[in-house]
Design a protein around this motif. Sequence first.
Motif, PDB file in Angstrom:
ATOM      1  N   ILE A 252       0.837  -1.338  -0.191  1.00 17.28           N
ATOM      2  CA  ILE A 252      -0.106  -0.152  -0.007  1.00 17.28           C
ATOM      3  C   ILE A 252       0.837   1.227   0.072  1.00 17.28           C
ATOM      4  O   ILE A 252       0.573   2.374  -0.686  1.00 17.28           O
ATOM      5  N   ALA A 253       1.927   1.260   0.976  1.00 19.43           N
ATOM      6  CA  ALA A 253       2.778   2.229   0.973  1.00 19.43           C
ATOM      7  C   ALA A 253       3.602   2.557  -0.448  1.00 19.43           C
ATOM      8  O   ALA A 253       3.779   3.955  -0.928  1.00 19.43           O
ATOM      9  N   ARG A 254       4.002   1.677  -1.248  1.00 15.45           N
ATOM     10  CA  ARG A 254       4.651   1.743  -2.167  1.00 15.45           C
ATOM     11  C   ARG A 254       3.768   2.144  -3.454  1.00 15.45           C
ATOM     12  O   ARG A 254       4.147   3.136  -4.028  1.00 15.45           O
ATOM     13  N   ARG A 255       2.458   1.713  -3.579  1.00 21.42           N
ATOM     14  CA  ARG A 255       1.598   2.297  -4.397  1.00 21.42           C
ATOM     15  C   ARG A 255       1.501   4.005  -4.233  1.00 21.42           C
ATOM     16  O   ARG A 255       1.355   4.898  -5.014  1.00 21.42           O
ATOM     17  N   ILE A 256       1.290   4.323  -2.900  1.00 25.76           N
ATOM     18  CA  ILE A 256       0.969   5.775  -2.555  1.00 25.76           C
ATOM     19  C   ILE A 256       2.297   6.432  -3.025  1.00 25.76           C
ATOM     20  O   ILE A 256       2.353   7.548  -3.659  1.00 25.76           O
ATOM     21  N   LEU A 257       3.517   6.134  -2.492  1.00 27.21           N
ATOM     22  CA  LEU A 257       4.685   6.980  -2.510  1.00 27.21           C
ATOM     23  C   LEU A 257       5.183   6.816  -4.300  1.00 27.21           C
ATOM     24  O   LEU A 257       5.727   7.647  -4.638  1.00 27.21           O
ATOM     25  N   GLU A 258       4.854   5.740  -4.916  1.00 27.10           N
ATOM     26  CA  GLU A 258       5.135   5.803  -6.192  1.00 27.10           C
ATOM     27  C   GLU A 258       4.390   6.771  -7.152  1.00 27.10           C
ATOM     28  O   GLU A 258       4.904   7.402  -8.077  1.00 27.10           O
ATOM     29  N   GLY A 259       3.232   6.850  -6.708  1.00 31.07           N
ATOM     30  CA  GLY A 259       2.217   8.074  -7.248  1.00 31.07           C
ATOM     31  C   GLY A 259       2.644   9.365  -6.769  1.00 31.07           C
ATOM     32  O   GLY A 259       2.311  10.371  -7.580  1.00 31.07           O
ATOM     33  N   MET A 260       3.670   9.402  -5.838  1.00 28.01           N
ATOM     34  CA  MET A 260       4.341  10.992  -5.579  1.00 28.01           C
ATOM     35  C   MET A 260       5.770  11.051  -6.057  1.00 28.01           C
ATOM     36  O   MET A 260       6.476  11.735  -5.650  1.00 28.01           O
ATOM     37  N   ASN A 261       5.985  10.098  -7.093  1.00 24.37           N
ATOM     38  CA  ASN A 261       7.032  10.142  -7.652  1.00 24.37           C
ATOM     39  C   ASN A 261       8.453   9.710  -6.832  1.00 24.37           C
ATOM     40  O   ASN A 261       9.533  10.345  -6.919  1.00 24.37           O
ATOM     41  N   PHE A 262       8.260   8.870  -5.911  1.00 21.16           N
ATOM     42  CA  PHE A 262       9.377   8.344  -5.158  1.00 21.16           C
ATOM     43  C   PHE A 262       9.800   7.021  -5.587  1.00 21.16           C
ATOM     44  O   PHE A 262       9.003   6.017  -5.950  1.00 21.16           O
ATOM     45  N   HIS A 263      11.051   6.426  -5.520  1.00 17.56           N
ATOM     46  CA  HIS A 263      11.861   5.300  -5.863  1.00 17.56           C
ATOM     47  C   HIS A 263      11.481   4.688  -4.465  1.00 17.56           C
ATOM     48  O   HIS A 263      12.013   5.345  -3.460  1.00 17.56           O
ATOM     49  N   ILE A 264      11.213   3.405  -4.557  1.00 13.81           N
ATOM     50  CA  ILE A 264      10.765   2.630  -2.965  1.00 13.81           C
ATOM     51  C   ILE A 264      11.699   1.579  -2.977  1.00 13.81           C
ATOM     52  O   ILE A 264      12.010   0.821  -4.026  1.00 13.81           O
ATOM     53  N   ILE A 265      12.267   1.506  -1.777  1.00 13.16           N
ATOM     54  CA  ILE A 265      12.995   0.251  -1.362  1.00 13.16           C
ATOM     55  C   ILE A 265      12.292  -0.202  -0.076  1.00 13.16           C
ATOM     56  O   ILE A 265      11.751   0.523   0.708  1.00 13.16           O
TER      57      ILE A 265
END
Length: 129
Positions: free
Chosen positions: A16-29
Amino acid sequence: MKTCLVVDDSSVVRKIARRILEGMNFHIIEAEDGAVALEACKRALPDAVLLDWNMPVMDGFEFLVQLRRLPGGDQPKVVFCTTENGIDHISRALHAGANEYIMKPFDKDIVVAKFQEVGLLALDAPTDA
């Protein structure tokens, strides 16, 4: 692109966090506990950390203490994201170096607001999620 390390033992919360943050243009680890997260930070410090409190191996509080001791470890913005809502927990987290604190369950609006508060997003930043 800014990087956000999502640290939570729940794969559902990480997704869920990945989906939200990728939509905010963050690269996720992603990391499933504080020990894995600390190793990731030793390789390369992220811009942000979305951090759970209660995890096996190394909890979020211990991770935060260790992160802040690393060279440059004062730089990442750390947002605790947990079910622990006692004032003692919040106070301990902020005293140890957390920048903000959000409660689970969270949604996109809450994450956007907190990331704006700590300077990770412009107040008028567009988000796709």
